[in-house]
Design a protein around this motif. Structure first.
Motif, mmCIF file in Angstrom:
data_model
loop_
_atom_site.group_PDB
_atom_site.id
_atom_site.type_symbol
_atom_site.label_atom_id
_atom_site.label_comp_id
_atom_site.label_asym_id
_atom_site.label_seq_id
_atom_site.Cartn_x
_atom_site.Cartn_y
_atom_site.Cartn_z
ATOM 1 N N GLN A 92 22.878 36.393 45.529
ATOM 2 C CA GLN A 92 21.938 35.365 45.105
ATOM 3 C C GLN A 92 22.673 34.061 44.747
ATOM 4 O O GLN A 92 22.175 32.970 44.998
ATOM 5 C CB GLN A 92 21.155 35.890 43.901
ATOM 6 C CG GLN A 92 20.009 35.021 43.480
ATOM 7 C CD GLN A 92 19.150 35.688 42.409
ATOM 8 O OE1 GLN A 92 19.263 36.886 42.165
ATOM 9 N NE2 GLN A 92 18.288 34.920 41.795
ATOM 10 N N GLN A 93 23.862 34.221 44.144
ATOM 11 C CA GLN A 93 24.606 33.050 43.638
ATOM 12 C C GLN A 93 25.629 32.506 44.633
ATOM 13 O O GLN A 93 26.556 31.813 44.238
ATOM 14 C CB GLN A 93 25.342 33.423 42.346
ATOM 15 C CG GLN A 93 24.484 34.081 41.284
ATOM 16 C CD GLN A 93 23.482 33.129 40.671
ATOM 17 O OE1 GLN A 93 23.578 31.917 40.881
ATOM 18 N NE2 GLN A 93 22.515 33.659 39.942
ATOM 19 N N PHE A 94 25.515 32.856 45.901
ATOM 20 C CA PHE A 94 26.379 32.373 46.985
ATOM 21 C C PHE A 94 27.808 32.913 46.903
ATOM 22 O O PHE A 94 28.350 33.367 47.889
ATOM 23 C CB PHE A 94 26.403 30.839 47.101
ATOM 24 C CG PHE A 94 25.073 30.164 46.863
ATOM 25 C CD1 PHE A 94 23.888 30.716 47.353
ATOM 26 C CD2 PHE A 94 24.986 28.991 46.132
ATOM 27 C CE1 PHE A 94 22.654 30.098 47.136
ATOM 28 C CE2 PHE A 94 23.753 28.364 45.913
ATOM 29 C CZ PHE A 94 22.601 28.923 46.406
ATOM 30 N N THR A 140 30.727 22.186 46.617
ATOM 31 C CA THR A 140 30.019 21.198 45.790
ATOM 32 C C THR A 140 29.423 20.074 46.619
ATOM 33 O O THR A 140 28.561 19.336 46.145
ATOM 34 C CB THR A 140 30.953 20.563 44.736
ATOM 35 O OG1 THR A 140 32.121 20.084 45.406
ATOM 36 C CG2 THR A 140 31.323 21.550 43.649
ATOM 37 N N SER A 143 24.371 21.518 49.975
ATOM 38 C CA SER A 143 23.157 21.932 49.269
ATOM 39 C C SER A 143 23.186 23.446 49.061
ATOM 40 O O SER A 143 23.997 24.158 49.670
ATOM 41 C CB SER A 143 21.933 21.560 50.098
ATOM 42 O OG SER A 143 21.885 22.372 51.261
ATOM 43 N N GLY A 144 22.292 23.938 48.222
ATOM 44 C CA GLY A 144 22.200 25.386 47.994
ATOM 45 C C GLY A 144 21.956 26.150 49.290
ATOM 46 O O GLY A 144 22.593 27.171 49.546
ATOM 47 N N GLN A 147 25.097 26.207 51.302
ATOM 48 C CA GLN A 147 26.064 27.145 50.721
ATOM 49 C C GLN A 147 25.712 28.589 51.079
ATOM 50 O O GLN A 147 26.578 29.396 51.407
ATOM 51 C CB GLN A 147 26.110 26.998 49.196
ATOM 52 C CG GLN A 147 26.755 25.704 48.734
ATOM 53 C CD GLN A 147 26.837 25.645 47.216
ATOM 54 O OE1 GLN A 147 27.445 26.501 46.579
ATOM 55 N NE2 GLN A 147 26.207 24.649 46.633
ATOM 56 N N GLN A 148 24.415 28.905 51.021
ATOM 57 C CA GLN A 148 24.027 30.269 51.344
ATOM 58 C C GLN A 148 24.236 30.549 52.831
ATOM 59 O O GLN A 148 24.580 31.672 53.207
ATOM 60 C CB GLN A 148 22.580 30.559 50.915
ATOM 61 C CG GLN A 148 22.187 32.019 50.952
ATOM 62 C CD GLN A 148 22.983 32.877 49.970
ATOM 63 O OE1 GLN A 148 24.220 32.847 49.971
ATOM 64 N NE2 GLN A 148 22.306 33.635 49.136
ATOM 65 N N ASN A 171 17.674 31.911 44.889
ATOM 66 C CA ASN A 171 18.013 30.612 44.295
ATOM 67 C C ASN A 171 17.693 29.447 45.209
ATOM 68 O O ASN A 171 18.212 28.350 45.016
ATOM 69 C CB ASN A 171 19.511 30.568 43.969
ATOM 70 C CG ASN A 171 19.778 31.064 42.562
ATOM 71 O OD1 ASN A 171 18.974 30.829 41.670
ATOM 72 N ND2 ASN A 171 20.874 31.743 42.373
ATOM 73 N N LEU A 172 16.866 29.691 46.229
ATOM 74 C CA LEU A 172 16.625 28.640 47.224
ATOM 75 C C LEU A 172 15.163 28.213 47.234
ATOM 76 O O LEU A 172 14.267 29.019 46.940
ATOM 77 C CB LEU A 172 17.005 29.159 48.618
ATOM 78 C CG LEU A 172 18.454 29.634 48.793
ATOM 79 C CD1 LEU A 172 18.656 30.175 50.206
ATOM 80 C CD2 LEU A 172 19.437 28.508 48.501
ATOM 81 N N SER A 176 14.811 26.199 52.598
ATOM 82 C CA SER A 176 16.174 26.727 52.754
ATOM 83 C C SER A 176 16.147 28.240 52.873
ATOM 84 O O SER A 176 16.923 28.833 53.634
ATOM 85 C CB SER A 176 17.040 26.349 51.556
ATOM 86 O OG SER A 176 16.995 24.977 51.323
#
Ligand code: ADP
Ligand code: ADP
Length: 232
Positions: A92-94, A140, A143-144, A147-148, A171-172, A176
């Protein structure tokens, strides 16, 4: 043929009054090249089952197989090797390395395992996930959703027996999330990847070929070819 298998798996946390039986004799097969979603209420044992399947946690009873490998009974070292060579993870948190670029993150499991990347395959994965123009960016700077997608590419590029995804869209935003789910679906349809995904989201589950429903540590239902409204 099963890419992963749980046979009468039990998992107990704690002892005495604090004892929790998280899995009560779970038996489940995950066929090669199929996408399975695991759903169920909070606390029903979804994460525990996935962690046991993936060699992230020990079972108390029963057997886990990844391909032909008996996972149950492996030492810590054996489990580390199994996780490194046979399975891919999407969290979930990449869980990307912040100091590395997208490309370096994608190739990290291969470099840790001292395996040579297949450049043509890397290119195919990167193009499928739509990250060609983001390869030199650090997490950084992404985007989320991007990253995923890096995390998805990192899982697929090592051609694991199974990809385990724990709430990959949790978390998206929905756009996304849809991109990630479409990529997972394509990994199954185009590349024959086996995927096991834990999710709360019926829309996410509708991308799978099958949904297993857990309640109180047991498999209580199974549904093939889900659609979002049926899962709801
Ligand atoms: P889900 O993923 O479906 O929310 P979990 O597998 O996380 O369920 O948890 C199943 C049960 O095991 C819950 O009652 C939870 O509180 C308990 N549990 C999970 N992990 C631990 C742990 N490390 N220590 C003690 N109890 C735990
Ligand atoms: P949660 O589901 O509890 O929010 P995560 O999905 O981020 O947490 O991670 C699940 C578990 O897997 C955690 O206990 C974490 O320590 C462990 N973990 C995360 N990444 C890895 C990894 N690359 N290799 C081994 N274990 C990992």
């Amino acid at each position: 043929e099963a890419a992963a298998r749980a046979t009468d798996v039990w998992k107990v946390y704690g002892s005495g009054e604090a004892q929790v039986i998280a899995l009560r004799g779970v038996t489940a097969e995950f066929t090669k090249g199929r996408f399975t979603a695991i759903m169920g209420p909070s606390g029903s044992g979804k994460s525990t089952l996935m962690h046991c399947l993936a060699g992230l946690d020990y079972t108390d009873r029963g057997e886990i197989h990844i391909g032909d490998n008996l996972v149950t009974g492996l030492s810590d070292k054996g489990l580390t090797l199994l996780r490194r060579e046979k399975v891919g993870f999407i969290f979930q948190q990449f869980n990307l390395m912040p100091t590395l670029t997208a490309e370096e993150n994608i190739l990290l499991p291969l470099s840790i395992g001292k395996r040579k990347p297949d450049r043509a395959w890397f290119d195919q994965v990167v193009d499928t996930v739509g990250l060609r123009d983001r390869l030199s960016h650090k997490p950084t700077e992404l985007s989320g959703g991007q990253q995923q997608r890096v995390a998805c590419a990192r899982a697929l590029v090592q051609r694991p027996d199974v990809i385990f995804a724990d709430e990959p869209t949790g978390n998206l935003d929905s756009k996304s999330g849809t991109e990630v789910l479409k990529f997972l679906r394509r990994s199954v349809d185009d590349f024959g990847q086996t995927i096991v995904m834990v999710t709360h989201d019926p829309v996410a589950a509708s991308y799978a070929d099958r949904v297993l429903f857990l309640a109180d540590g047991q498999v209580v239902d199974e549904m093939f070819d889900p659609t979002a409204d049926r899962v709801l």
